[in-house]
Design a protein around this motif. Structure first.
Motif, PDB file in Angstrom:
ATOM      1  N   UNK A   1     -25.487  -7.532 -20.216  1.00  0.00           N
ATOM      2  CA  UNK A   1     -24.701  -7.918 -19.055  1.00  0.00           C
ATOM      3  C   UNK A   1     -23.703  -8.973 -19.514  1.00  0.00           C
ATOM      4  N   UNK A   2     -22.421  -8.644 -19.404  1.00  0.00           N
ATOM      5  CA  UNK A   2     -21.368  -9.550 -19.851  1.00  0.00           C
ATOM      6  C   UNK A   2     -20.635 -10.130 -18.644  1.00  0.00           C
ATOM      7  N   UNK A   3     -20.614 -11.461 -18.586  1.00  0.00           N
ATOM      8  CA  UNK A   3     -19.818 -12.138 -17.568  1.00  0.00           C
ATOM      9  C   UNK A   3     -18.443 -12.429 -18.145  1.00  0.00           C
ATOM     10  N   UNK A   4     -17.423 -12.036 -17.421  1.00  0.00           N
ATOM     11  CA  UNK A   4     -16.052 -12.228 -17.886  1.00  0.00           C
ATOM     12  C   UNK A   4     -15.627 -13.670 -17.612  1.00  0.00           C
ATOM     13  N   UNK A   5     -15.427 -14.437 -18.674  1.00  0.00           N
ATOM     14  CA  UNK A   5     -15.036 -15.834 -18.540  1.00  0.00           C
ATOM     15  C   UNK A   5     -13.660 -16.087 -19.148  1.00  0.00           C
ATOM     16  N   UNK A   6     -12.826 -15.048 -19.107  1.00  0.00           N
ATOM     17  CA  UNK A   6     -11.454 -15.199 -19.576  1.00  0.00           C
ATOM     18  C   UNK A   6     -10.740 -16.252 -18.736  1.00  0.00           C
ATOM     19  N   UNK A   7     -10.164 -17.240 -19.386  1.00  0.00           N
ATOM     20  CA  UNK A   7      -9.519 -18.350 -18.680  1.00  0.00           C
ATOM     21  C   UNK A   7      -8.048 -18.419 -19.064  1.00  0.00           C
ATOM     22  N   UNK A   8      -7.224 -17.645 -18.354  1.00  0.00           N
ATOM     23  CA  UNK A   8      -5.789 -17.682 -18.620  1.00  0.00           C
ATOM     24  C   UNK A   8      -4.975 -17.959 -17.363  1.00  0.00           C
ATOM     25  N   UNK A   9      -5.663 -18.123 -16.224  1.00  0.00           N
ATOM     26  CA  UNK A   9      -4.955 -18.431 -14.985  1.00  0.00           C
ATOM     27  C   UNK A   9      -4.210 -17.257 -14.372  1.00  0.00           C
ATOM     28  N   UNK A  10      -4.436 -16.045 -14.890  1.00  0.00           N
ATOM     29  CA  UNK A  10      -3.713 -14.886 -14.383  1.00  0.00           C
ATOM     30  C   UNK A  10      -4.251 -14.460 -13.014  1.00  0.00           C
ATOM     31  N   UNK A  11      -3.376 -13.850 -12.238  1.00  0.00           N
ATOM     32  CA  UNK A  11      -3.713 -13.441 -10.884  1.00  0.00           C
ATOM     33  C   UNK A  11      -4.254 -12.009 -10.862  1.00  0.00           C
ATOM     34  N   UNK A  12      -4.746 -11.593  -9.699  1.00  0.00           N
ATOM     35  CA  UNK A  12      -5.415 -10.305  -9.563  1.00  0.00           C
ATOM     36  C   UNK A  12      -5.413  -9.903  -8.098  1.00  0.00           C
ATOM     37  N   UNK A  13      -5.821  -8.662  -7.850  1.00  0.00           N
ATOM     38  CA  UNK A  13      -6.021  -8.173  -6.495  1.00  0.00           C
ATOM     39  C   UNK A  13      -7.066  -7.061  -6.551  1.00  0.00           C
ATOM     40  N   UNK A  14      -7.895  -6.974  -5.511  1.00  0.00           N
ATOM     41  CA  UNK A  14      -8.912  -5.923  -5.430  1.00  0.00           C
ATOM     42  C   UNK A  14      -8.760  -5.202  -4.095  1.00  0.00           C
ATOM     43  N   UNK A  15      -8.962  -3.879  -4.136  1.00  0.00           N
ATOM     44  CA  UNK A  15      -8.812  -3.046  -2.949  1.00  0.00           C
ATOM     45  C   UNK A  15     -10.034  -2.148  -2.802  1.00  0.00           C
ATOM     46  N   UNK A  16     -10.678  -2.231  -1.643  1.00  0.00           N
ATOM     47  CA  UNK A  16     -11.742  -1.279  -1.305  1.00  0.00           C
ATOM     48  C   UNK A  16     -11.161  -0.274  -0.325  1.00  0.00           C
ATOM     49  N   UNK A  17     -11.134   0.998  -0.722  1.00  0.00           N
ATOM     50  CA  UNK A  17     -10.518   2.044   0.082  1.00  0.00           C
ATOM     51  C   UNK A  17     -11.541   2.644   1.048  1.00  0.00           C
ATOM     52  N   UNK A  18     -11.148   2.816   2.289  1.00  0.00           N
ATOM     53  CA  UNK A  18     -12.030   3.341   3.332  1.00  0.00           C
ATOM     54  C   UNK A  18     -11.313   4.455   4.083  1.00  0.00           C
ATOM     55  N   UNK A  19     -11.794   5.696   3.899  1.00  0.00           N
ATOM     56  CA  UNK A  19     -11.231   6.833   4.604  1.00  0.00           C
ATOM     57  C   UNK A  19     -11.697   6.873   6.056  1.00  0.00           C
ATOM     58  N   UNK A  20     -11.036   7.681   6.864  1.00  0.00           N
ATOM     59  CA  UNK A  20     -11.311   7.690   8.304  1.00  0.00           C
ATOM     60  C   UNK A  20     -11.800   9.038   8.808  1.00  0.00           C
ATOM     61  N   UNK A  21     -12.136   9.962   7.927  1.00  0.00           N
ATOM     62  CA  UNK A  21     -12.514  11.298   8.385  1.00  0.00           C
ATOM     63  C   UNK A  21     -13.745  11.240   9.278  1.00  0.00           C
ATOM     64  N   UNK A  22     -13.634  11.873  10.432  1.00  0.00           N
ATOM     65  CA  UNK A  22     -14.746  11.983  11.370  1.00  0.00           C
ATOM     66  C   UNK A  22     -14.874  13.418  11.807  1.00  0.00           C
ATOM     67  N   UNK A  23     -14.374  13.724  12.997  1.00  0.00           N
ATOM     68  CA  UNK A  23     -14.389  15.079  13.526  1.00  0.00           C
ATOM     69  C   UNK A  23     -13.577  16.017  12.633  1.00  0.00           C
ATOM     70  N   UNK A  24     -14.043  17.248  12.412  1.00  0.00           N
ATOM     71  CA  UNK A  24     -13.317  18.181  11.539  1.00  0.00           C
ATOM     72  C   UNK A  24     -11.891  18.466  11.985  1.00  0.00           C
ATOM     73  N   UNK A  25     -11.588  18.272  13.251  1.00  0.00           N
ATOM     74  CA  UNK A  25     -10.256  18.594  13.749  1.00  0.00           C
ATOM     75  C   UNK A  25      -9.236  17.493  13.492  1.00  0.00           C
ATOM     76  N   UNK A  26      -9.693  16.323  13.048  1.00  0.00           N
ATOM     77  CA  UNK A  26      -8.784  15.209  12.827  1.00  0.00           C
ATOM     78  C   UNK A  26      -8.551  15.008  11.336  1.00  0.00           C
ATOM     79  N   UNK A  27      -7.325  14.623  10.944  1.00  0.00           N
ATOM     80  CA  UNK A  27      -7.058  14.394   9.520  1.00  0.00           C
ATOM     81  C   UNK A  27      -7.740  13.122   9.044  1.00  0.00           C
ATOM     82  N   UNK A  28      -7.993  13.071   7.765  1.00  0.00           N
ATOM     83  CA  UNK A  28      -8.602  11.877   7.190  1.00  0.00           C
ATOM     84  C   UNK A  28      -9.329  12.211   5.905  1.00  0.00           C
TER      85      UNK A  28
END
Length: 629
Positions: free
Chosen positions: A411-438
């Motif tokens: 198990x490696x913990x990332x301890x890179x220290x360069x002050x660089x920025x980042x962003x994370x995205x969790x994608x969530x689809x909306x498909x429900x009823x078969x008649x609706x897009x998603x």
């Protein structure tokens, strides 16, 4: 000048840095990537032992915003925050039948909001996530015929774009234990609501023939809007053969079926293929490919890196062109791609079998890669199989788990220290009823593109959400981008499997977001306070801020007793991130940091209660303060 510096760096600085690290006890920094192996014996991820060619996956199975870890066969670890994990011993984590096991894939097949697990083994099972750490094994219908569905690896993907996840299971002819006869691979079509049963597809190119099929990967490699299938088919003996690659004809014909890809070189090169990874390593907007080769009978085989020429034809890159990532002769199984130094391009970690050391390659940003051997990376070896990356402590840096036999887990913990920025995205689809897009709720198959101004130039990065992009497992379903000096993403574009395209502009960096299809983008609140050990006197202290209440600024004091990574962040009362005050390695001592009541963009925040959280090593603490105006 750039080329001269590069040669000097590769030749001299790693040796100098290693000597300094030996003298002063610091984790060495190579190519701005610092991975520190966790050795805490109280962490069950470290202390548990395992065996076989099992895969591993970082997955937030309980939806609390923290990456949990699953290792095929018997291990499920819940992330408690602060680097602490608890072993779950309910149905999924309490053991599967039989004891030997190989691949896993996670995806929300019933679109109820939580990811479910399929485990490919000599007897394969689907586990439905029922919340509260409980999973129900599905034993009915064609998907519940565990013996008939035997295999090696598995992958969720919506190959007919109906919004419901389908499943592919590979079976390696000649490699299952005695008593488990060879059969073809398996393809299951999700029937959708109300029962979410499956129909088995018995005809077509991907479910006929017998071969040593290893791992199957879904990817829309040609970006035409449907996912294609790439099956590692390594003989794992003393000869090589082409892999089995298939194009989905859904967009061309309106019907989802597969034809064999015959293009050179990707479909004709003789290989001992294990896992195909489709990634945009050169940030030119198209998907390139990396294939790991086992080659044990030949003493190892170099892995294959294919660059997309821009028209979905490919060129196999040589070591002279890209570096040792295409030249090292190893017995490889998994590759895991991620921006480990947050500099705006994808790096690569490779796990190796037969007691060979694993490999980390840093992307130099010019189409070449440099090996990274800092810390214990140059000596960590074993029968290393599965591999997964995910930001398990939510500090914006990708961490790595390497699966192996016996005690050879890393198990490696990332301890890179360069002050660089980042962003994370969790994608969530909306498909429900078969008649609706998603799209499927897990967002598997979504293409996410982030455009940011990095180093004064516009850089476009591309990620694909995948539930099988390692060896018998996969990386976190959360998409991660490094942004280097960019403090915002100019344009964030998500192309969903449904065909819906969402575009967001001026998205702030250093945040973890949830993107809901055709709905919006919101920051994820902190939903769990850390369950951390109590420090001894003098080891760790987060002091009350002074003055409190305050206006316009306040001072925050803390004490640490060890060298290591320190993070101090401000949150509002709902748990939304406001600003990072400290994110770097620090020596032992007392520190005081001032907060001037502004957010990460320098804008004054409103009056109210705020939280400040300190993390240092295995300790974490949270205090409150009041801003008045």
């Amino acid at each position: 000048m750039k080329n001269i510096y590069g040669k000097f760096y590769k030749a001299g600085w790693p040796v100098i840095i290693a000597l300094l690290a030996a003298l002063f006890g610091e984790a060495p920094l190579y190519g701005q990537i610092t991975l520190v192996r966790i050795t805490d014996s109280t962490n069950p991820i470290i202390s548990d032992q395992s065996g076989g060619y099992a895969g591993a996956t970082w997955v937030d199975y309980n939806g609390d915003g923290w990456e949990d870890l699953y290792i095929n066969r018997v291990f499920l670890y819940r992330n408690n925050g602060g680097g602490n994990f608890s072993k779950i011993t309910t149905t999924l984590g309490g053991g599967q039948v039989p004891a030997i096991g190989n691949g896993n894939s996670w995806g929300d097949y019933d679109n109820d909001g939580d990811p479910d697990a399929f485990c490919a083994n000599p007897e394969s099972y689907l586990y439905r996530n029922d919340g509260s750490d409980l999973f129900t094994r599905i034993d009915d219908g064609v998907i519940g015929n565990s013996f008939a569905n035997r295999g090696w690896a598995c992958a969720w993907g919506d190959y007919n774009n109906d919004g419901y996840l389908d499943l592919y299971i590979t079976l390696p002819a000649g490699f299952l234990p005695a008593g488990y006869p060879d059969t073809t691979s398996h393809l299951f079509l999700n029937d959708g609501p109300p029962n979410f049963t499956f129909s088995k597809i018995d005809t077509g190119a991907v479910v006929t023939g017998l071969a040593p099929y290893t791992v199957g990967t879904w990817s829309d490699y040609d970006q035409d809007g449907d996912i294609d299938l790439f099956v590692g088919s390594g003989p794992a003996s003393n000869f090589l053969a082409p892999d089995n690659l298939y194009k989905n004809m859904l967009k061309e014909t309106g019907s989802a079926y597969f034809t064999r890809i015959t293009d050179s070189p990707i479909a004709t090169d003789p290989v001992d293929g294990q896992v195909w990874n489709w990634i945009d390593y050169d940030n030119d907007g198209d998907l390139d490919a990396y294939l790991t080769n086992w080659g044990g009978g030949l003493g190892g085989v170099a892995n294959n890196l294919y660059r997309n020429n821009g028209d979905n034809t490919f060129q196999r890159m040589t070591a002279a062109e890209v570096g040792s990532i295409a030249g090292d002769v190893d017995i490889s199984l998994a590759s895991s791609w991620g921006d480990y130094d947050n500099d705006g391009d994808l790096d690569c970690f490779v796990s190796n079998d037969a007691n060979q050391v694993n490999r980390l390659y840093a992307n130099n940003g010019d189409g070449t890669f440099s090996p990274v051997t800092g810390g214990t990376l140059g000596s960590d070896a074993g029968v290393n199989t599965g591999l997964s990356n995910g930001d398990y402590d939510n500090d914006g840096r990708l961490d790595i788990f390497v699966m192996g036999n016996g005690v050879n887990r890393f198990l490696y913990h990332n301890e890179t220290q360069n002050g660089y920025h980042w962003i994370k995205i969790r994608c969530k689809g909306i498909k429900g009823d078969p008649s609706t897009p998603g799209s499927n709720r897990s967002g598997i198959g979504a293409m996410v593109q982030a455009r940011a101004l990095i180093g004064g130039s516009a850089v476009n990065q591309l990620r694909e959400v995948s539930a099988q992009n390692s060896f018998n497992g996969h990386n976190s379903l959360t998409v991660h981008f490094g942004l280097k000096d960019a403090t915002l993403v100019d344009t964030l574009k998500i192309r969903w499997p449904s065909g819906i395209v969402d575009v967001y502009t001026d998205v702030a960096a250093d945040q973890y977001y949830e993107a809901t299809e055709n709905t919006g983008l919101i920051p994820l609140a902190i939903t769990s306070l850390d369950d951390v050990p109590s420090p001894l006197a003098g080891e760790f202290e987060l002091r009350a801020n002074y003055p409190n209440p305050f206006n316009p600024s306040t001072n925050i004091g803390f004490r640490i007793a060890d060298h290591g990574s320190v993070e101090l962040k401000i949150y509002d009362i709902t748990g939304q991130w406001v600003r990072t005050l400290v994110s770097e390695r620090k020596a032992p001592g007392d520190y005081t940091v001032q907060w001037d009541g502004t957010d990460h963009s320098g804008r004054p925040v409103s009056a109210g209660i705020y939280l400040y959280r300190l993390r240092a090593g295995k300790y974490s603490a949270v205090n409150k303060m009041l801003l008045v105006k």
